[in-house]
Write an enzyme that holds these catalytic residues in place. Sequence first.
Site, mmCIF file in Angstrom:
data_model
loop_
_atom_site.group_PDB
_atom_site.id
_atom_site.type_symbol
_atom_site.label_atom_id
_atom_site.label_comp_id
_atom_site.label_asym_id
_atom_site.label_seq_id
_atom_site.Cartn_x
_atom_site.Cartn_y
_atom_site.Cartn_z
ATOM 1 N N LYS A 155 -17.293 -6.384 13.606
ATOM 2 C CA LYS A 155 -17.770 -5.351 12.680
ATOM 3 C C LYS A 155 -16.694 -5.076 11.631
ATOM 4 C CE LYS A 155 -21.837 -4.677 14.367
ATOM 5 N NZ LYS A 155 -23.064 -4.817 13.574
ATOM 6 N N TYR A 180 -33.742 -1.766 17.869
ATOM 7 C CA TYR A 180 -33.817 -0.321 18.166
ATOM 8 C C TYR A 180 -33.540 0.531 16.913
ATOM 9 C CZ TYR A 180 -32.168 4.120 20.271
ATOM 10 O OH TYR A 180 -31.948 5.425 20.589
ATOM 11 N N SER A 237 -19.783 0.233 13.367
ATOM 12 C CA SER A 237 -19.707 0.885 14.680
ATOM 13 C C SER A 237 -18.412 1.649 14.833
ATOM 14 C CB SER A 237 -19.775 -0.197 15.754
ATOM 15 O OG SER A 237 -19.418 0.334 17.000
ATOM 16 N N TYR A 281 -16.421 -7.375 19.845
ATOM 17 C CA TYR A 281 -17.542 -6.766 19.126
ATOM 18 C C TYR A 281 -17.022 -5.922 17.953
ATOM 19 C CZ TYR A 281 -21.134 -3.327 18.065
ATOM 20 O OH TYR A 281 -22.005 -2.512 17.405
HETATM 21 N N1 UFG Z 1 -21.869 4.809 31.395
HETATM 22 C C1 UFG Z 1 -21.884 5.061 32.755
HETATM 23 N N2 UFG Z 1 -22.787 4.387 33.531
HETATM 24 C C2 UFG Z 1 -23.660 3.480 33.015
HETATM 25 C C3 UFG Z 1 -23.643 3.228 31.616
HETATM 26 C C4 UFG Z 1 -22.730 3.920 30.840
HETATM 27 O O1 UFG Z 1 -21.102 5.859 33.269
HETATM 28 O O2 UFG Z 1 -24.427 2.884 33.777
HETATM 29 C C5 UFG Z 1 -20.904 5.525 30.560
HETATM 30 C C6 UFG Z 1 -19.961 4.605 29.836
HETATM 31 O O3 UFG Z 1 -18.856 4.308 30.635
HETATM 32 C C7 UFG Z 1 -19.609 5.433 28.601
HETATM 33 C C8 UFG Z 1 -20.877 6.232 28.335
HETATM 34 O O4 UFG Z 1 -21.621 6.205 29.553
HETATM 35 O O5 UFG Z 1 -18.584 6.314 28.894
HETATM 36 C C9 UFG Z 1 -21.735 5.658 27.237
HETATM 37 O O6 UFG Z 1 -21.949 4.281 27.514
HETATM 38 P P1 UFG Z 1 -22.942 3.373 26.648
HETATM 39 O O7 UFG Z 1 -22.926 2.012 27.272
HETATM 40 O O8 UFG Z 1 -24.241 4.064 26.522
HETATM 41 O O9 UFG Z 1 -22.286 3.349 25.210
HETATM 42 P P2 UFG Z 1 -20.810 2.928 24.765
HETATM 43 O O10 UFG Z 1 -20.094 4.190 24.402
HETATM 44 O O11 UFG Z 1 -20.150 2.069 25.746
HETATM 45 O O12 UFG Z 1 -21.087 2.010 23.502
HETATM 46 C C10 UFG Z 1 -21.939 2.392 22.430
HETATM 47 C C11 UFG Z 1 -22.571 1.134 21.838
HETATM 48 C C12 UFG Z 1 -21.516 0.245 21.256
HETATM 49 C C13 UFG Z 1 -20.658 1.005 20.297
HETATM 50 C C14 UFG Z 1 -20.139 2.289 20.891
HETATM 51 C C15 UFG Z 1 -19.468 3.103 19.845
HETATM 52 O O13 UFG Z 1 -23.293 0.440 22.826
HETATM 53 O O14 UFG Z 1 -22.129 -0.824 20.588
HETATM 54 O O15 UFG Z 1 -21.208 3.047 21.449
HETATM 55 O O16 UFG Z 1 -19.199 4.385 20.262
HETATM 56 F F1 UFG Z 1 -19.602 0.260 19.932
#
Ligand code: UFG
Length: 327
Positions: free
Chosen positions: A144, A11, A116, A140
């Site tokens: 990093k 991506y 990250s 993870y």
């Molecule tokens: N979320 C939901 N429902 C979902 C998916 C996500 O409520 O179905 C929420 C998560 O709880 C979080 C937010 O949306 O609060 C963002 O979630 P993402 O999974 O999109 O992203 P993350 O913040 O968990 O993680 C991303 C990357 C990681 C990185 C991180 C750093 O995937 O690799 O950002 O900020 F480490």
Amino acid sequence: MRVLVTGGAGYIGSHTVRRLLEAGHEVIVYDNLSRGHREAVAGVPLVEGDIRDGELLRSTLARYGCRGILHFAALSLVGESVRDPQAYYLNNVGGGLTLLQAALHCGVPYFVFSSSAAVYGEPHEMPIREDFSLEPANPYGETKMVLEKALASYSRAYNFRAISLRYFNAAGASSAGDIGEDHDPETHLIPLVLRAIMTGEELTVFGDDYPTPDGTAVRDYIHVEDLAAAHVLALEALERGSPTAAYNLGTGRGYSVLEVIRAAEKVTGKKVPYRIGPRRPGDPAVLVASAEKAMAELGWQPRYTELEDIIATAWQWHRRRPRGFKG
Ligand code: UFG
């Protein structure tokens, strides 16, 4: 400069490949296609290989005479890393060190690393600056951090310099609409929100009892093309003599999960079906970057500052390719 881009079919990698080519660099993509897509880098030289394959890395770097490496290839799901830390250490740390060994062997002087926000864990002060302590809260983030530390030590000892870019939440798709996010399984919020709109499948909001204004978790969403631009600036800074360093990449503005849902509804003109579920283990309440350092030292400026504009590019991509690259 001629550069090897590991994970270039993924991506963030594929958007960066495009930006590198636009800036006049020569690109060789190195990807095992376990999570990347050949079509995302159509027309670009692609070596199908694994970052744990030192021999193939050395022969590729030597054959093309690469002067720089942009290293994206990694496993990147927090939850998966908790369930299977070995895969993360073997791939991200083991593979990363194998790549560095090949770089030193071939005398490649410049290295740009996909790091990250996960290296910080859950700081109590916002926005997060690069001088905050690194206390990753999951394997993870640990992998990093370990590679960042190796880069710092190697650059003190060898003729080698590296810039680590600590991404906050990568989002959006190419403004041309032809490449974008395509993970299997998809776990990221914005594609799941858009999928909920397209399929009627209910989105689960992970927790509404966080200490945030509306109770849902807050993140700093940064457009993938702005991330891509930062990589090119980092590579060029290294070439001009910049020392080894780490930079945050975010917009400095946080949005809650409910704000993302509202913004997506505004962009698409459709309702997002959702329900509130329990928190996802390991999710911090708030992660917002200070990107002042990247702006001051790399001359980087995110072009997308509005969440709705970021979501609009993702919407264009997902509407065009509802099944991703396979569709
Ligand atoms: N979320 C939901 N429902 C979902 C998916 C996500 O409520 O179905 C929420 C998560 O709880 C979080 C937010 O949306 O609060 C963002 O979630 P993402 O999974 O999109 O992203 P993350 O913040 O968990 O993680 C991303 C990357 C990681 C990185 C991180 C750093 O995937 O690799 O950002 O900020 F480490």
